[in-house]
Design an enzyme around this catalytic site. Structure first.
Site, mmCIF file in Angstrom:
data_model
loop_
_atom_site.group_PDB
_atom_site.id
_atom_site.type_symbol
_atom_site.label_atom_id
_atom_site.label_comp_id
_atom_site.label_asym_id
_atom_site.label_seq_id
_atom_site.Cartn_x
_atom_site.Cartn_y
_atom_site.Cartn_z
ATOM 1 C CG ASP A 274 -1.832 1.214 1.277
ATOM 2 O OD1 ASP A 274 -1.913 1.926 0.259
ATOM 3 O OD2 ASP A 274 -2.472 1.436 2.331
ATOM 4 C CE LYS A 281 -0.264 3.772 3.378
ATOM 5 N NZ LYS A 281 -1.133 4.426 4.362
ATOM 6 C CG ASP A 292 -2.411 -2.376 3.928
ATOM 7 O OD1 ASP A 292 -2.923 -2.453 5.061
ATOM 8 O OD2 ASP A 292 -2.825 -1.590 3.047
ATOM 9 C CG ASP A 351 -3.175 5.849 1.999
ATOM 10 O OD1 ASP A 351 -3.005 4.625 1.781
ATOM 11 O OD2 ASP A 351 -2.587 6.477 2.905
ATOM 12 N NE ARG A 355 -11.907 3.574 3.910
ATOM 13 C CZ ARG A 355 -11.908 4.580 4.778
ATOM 14 N NH1 ARG A 355 -12.951 5.396 4.854
ATOM 15 N NH2 ARG A 355 -10.890 4.768 5.588
#
Ligand code: BES
Ligand code: ZN
Ligand code: ZN
Length: 504
Positions: A274, A281, A292, A351, A355
Site C-alpha cells: 500500500d 503516503k 497490509d 490511500d 475499504r
C-alpha cells in the site's frame, strides 16, 4: 518442533531440560512434590535459593550431568493470577523459556504435565504452553543468506511427560490444538513479512492455491478479467496503478455432511503493498505497508488450520488481493466507480483502498452464500491505531452475541478487541455530491468509525457481521518473546477459535 509424549514416570523421561512454571514466592517442592521425586537434586541444590518465581525471571538448577533429567528451568510467572490471567502468564513464560533454551544451544525440552495441575485447568494450560513454544521457536529468516550456525538453533522436540503408563487423549488433543494454532500464526507472519516485490497478488494466490490443493480445500482464483465480468468495480479501481493485477481468492472448506449449512464467511484485506496510490503516503514508514495483507494472511492461515483439524463446520474465506500503486493508469482522487453492489462510489483519497476491495468482497459474500456470519479482518485505518495502540484491535459489529463471540475467541487466543460504535450520526459524513456514497469522510476525526460505517453500507440488514480493524496490532516494532520483530499475524488465532466453535 516435534511434539512427543513420554509416559511411565521419570525413569522414562528424557530431554535436555525440563521447563517448570512457578508463581512468585511459591514453594515449588511443596506445591508440586512429584518434581522433587523426578529430580531429587532439587531438594539439596543451593541454586534453589535463587528461584523466586518473579515475572520474567528464569532460574536454571543443575543436577549431575549424567542424569536423564539433569537441568530444570524454573520460569517465573510473577504474582499469582487466576482464569485467563494464568493462560497469558503461561504463554509469556514458555515463550521466554524457549528463547532461553535456544540461546543455550539446547535442542529438546520436557514439560512435566503435573506442573500445570496446581495452576488451573491443566489441559488448557498445556495447549497454551505448546502454542507459546512453537511461536518462540519460529524465526523470520525469509531471505537471509546466513548459514545455519549464525542463527540460534531451533528446539527440535518437545516432550510432555506423564507419571502414569498412558497419555490421556485430552492431552494429545490439547497439544495438537496449540501446535496447529501456532503453525497457523507462523504462516500468517511469514506471509505478512514477505516483501511486496515477491508477494504480489498473483504470487499470493498461487501459494494459496497450492496449499489448498494439498489439503483438499476448494480454491478458486478470480483474475482481473473475471473481476471485470462480475462487476468488481471498486476492487479493480485499487489495482489499476499496479504492475501486478488484482485477484480475489475464494477458499471453501465444506466437510462431509455440512455442504449445505450456512457458512461462516471470513474476508481478509490483502493489499500486498500500500503506497497510498496517487494519494501517496509519506516515505518514513511506507515499507511497513508490505504487511497490509495481514487480514488475508490471517484468513488463509485460519481456514487451512480449520481444514487440517477437520472441524465440522462450513467455512468460506475470501482474500481480496491488490497492490495500491501510483502510475498513469492509477485511479485518480475524484474518480467515480461502480462497485459490485451497483453503488456509484466517489473515491476521494486513493490511500483508503482497503475499504474498496472489502466492500466488493462483502457484497460478493452475501450474494453468493447465505452466511451464518461474515467476519472481515483488515489493517484498515491509521485512526484505529491512534485510538487503540498496538495491543488491542478495534471491533465493530452489528450483533451483540456475535461481538461477544469474537471477544471471547480473542481472549482464548490472547488477542484483545475493544468494541467501537457504528455511530449512526456519522453516516452523513459519507455523502457524496456526485455519487451514491463517498468512501471517506472529509474529516479525519473518527476515522476508524467512518471506515466501518462505509463497510456497513454494504451489509444487508439480516447479515450478522463483524469487522476487525487490526491496523496498529499487525506489526511489532520491538518484538517480544511470543513474537519476533515484524508481522504479528494478529487475528489468525481469533478466526481459528471462532471457526472451531462454529457459528451455524
Ligand atoms: N493500510 C492503511 C492503514 C494502516 C495505517 C495500516 C497504519 C497499518 C498502519 C490504509 O489503507 C490507509 O492508508 N488508511 C488511511 C485512510 C484515510 C485516507 C481515510 C489512513 O488511515 O490514513
Ligand atoms: Zn491505504
Ligand atoms: Zn491499506
Amino acid at each position: 518442533m516435534d511434539i512427543r509424549f513420554q509416559a511411565g514416570g521419570e525413569d522414562k523421561w528424557s530431554a535436555d531440560i525440563a521447563l517448570v512454571p512457578i508463581w512468585e514466592g511459591e514453594k515449588i517442592l511443596e506445591t508440586c512434590p512429584e518434581l522433587g521425586e523426578a529430580a531429587p537434586f532439587l531438594q539439596i541444590a543451593p541454586g534453589m535459593r535463587d528461584v523466586a518465581g518473579r515475572d520474567k525471571e528464569i532460574s536454571i538448577v543443575y543436577g549431575h550431568p549424567d542424569l536423564p533429567y539433569s537441568r530444570v528451568m524454573f520460569i517465573g510467572l510473577g504474582k499469582q493470577k487466576s482464569g485467563q490471567g494464568v493462560e497469558g502468564a503461561i504463554r509469556e513464560a514458555f515463550a521466554r523459556a524457549v528463547r532461553r533454551v535456544r540461546a543455550m544451544h539446547l535442542t529438546s525440552v520436557h514439560i512435566p504435565f503435573y506442573c500445570f495441575r496446581r495452576l488451573g485447568n491443566g489441559i488448557r494450560l498445556l495447549e497454551e504452553a505448546v502454542y507459546a513454544c512453537v511461536l518462540a521457536n519460529h524465526e523470520i529468516t525469509l531471505f537471509k543468506q546466513t548459514t545455519r550456525d549464525e542463527l540460534l538453533p531451533r528446539v527440535e522436540w518437545l516432550a510432555v511427560g506423564f507419571r502414569d503408563e498412558f497419555v490421556p487423549d485430552q492431552a494429545r488433543v490439547a497439544a495438537r490444538r496449540g501446535e496447529t494454532a501456532a503453525l497457523a500464526v507462523n504462516r500468517a507472519r511469514d506471509l505478512a513479512n514477505t516483501p511486496g516485490n515477491i508477494l504480489f497478488p498473483d504470487a499470493f494466490a498461487s501459494k494459496v492455491q497450492l496449499a489448498a490443493r494439498e489439503r483438499g480445500v476448494r480454491c478458486e482464483v478470480l483474475d482481473e478479467q473475471d473481476l471485470e465480468r462480475e462487476g468488481f468495480g471498486a476492487h479493480l479501481a485499487v489495482g489499476r496503478g499496479g504492475a501486478h493485477p488484482p485477484r480475489l481468492v475464494v477458499l471453501e472448506y465444506a466437510p462431509k455432511g455440512h455442504e449445505d449449512e450456512q457458512p461462516l464467511v471470513l474476508v481478509g484485506k490483502g493489499i500486498t503493498f500500500d503506497s497510498g496510490g496517487l494519494s501517496l503516503k509519506p516515505s518514513a514508514r511506507m515499507h511497513l505497508m508490505k504487511s497490509d495483507m495481514t487480514g488475508a494472511a490471517a484468513t488463509f492461515a485460519a481456514l487451512m488450520a480449520l481444514a487440517e483439524e477437520e472441524v465440522p463446520h462450513r467455512v468460506v474465506g475470501l482474500l481480496a488481493l491488490a497492490e495500491n500503486m501510483p502510475d498513469g493508469n492509477a485511479t485518480r482522487p475524484g474518480d467515480v466507480v461502480t462497485g459490485l453492489s451497483g453503488d456509484r462510489i466517489e473515491i476521494v483519497n486513493t490511500d483508503a483502498e482497503g475499504r474498496l476491495v472489502l466492500c466488493d468482497a462483502l457484497t460478493y459474500a452475501q450474494k453468493r452464500w447465505n452466511p451464518a456470519a461474515v467476519v472481515d479482518v483488515a489493517t484498515l485505518t491509521g485512526a484505529c491505531a491512534v485510538a487503540l495502540g498496538d495491543e488491542v484491535a478495534g471491533l465493530f459489529c452489528n450483533d451483540t452475541a456475535l461481538a461477544e463471540r469474537v471477544i471471547s475467541a480473542g481472549h482464548c487466543a490472547g488477542e484483545n478487541y475493544w468494541q467501537l460504535p457504528l455511530w449512526p450520526g456519522y453516516r452523513k459524513k459519507l455523502t457524496s455530491p456526485v455519487a451514491d456514497i463517498c468512501h471517506t469522510s472529509s474529516s479525519r476525526e473518527g476515522g476508524a468509525i467512518t471506515a466501518a460505517l462505509y463497510l456497513e453500507h454494504f451489509i444487508q440488514d439480516d447479515t450478522l457481521w463483524a469487522h476487525l480493524d487490526i491496523a496498529g496490532v499487525d506489526w511489532s516494532d520491538e518484538g517480544s518473546a511470543l513474537c519476533s520483530k515484524g508481522a504479528t499475524g494478529f487475528a489468525t488465532r481469533t478466526l481459528l477459535e471462532l471457526g472451531r466453535g462454529g457459528l451455524a
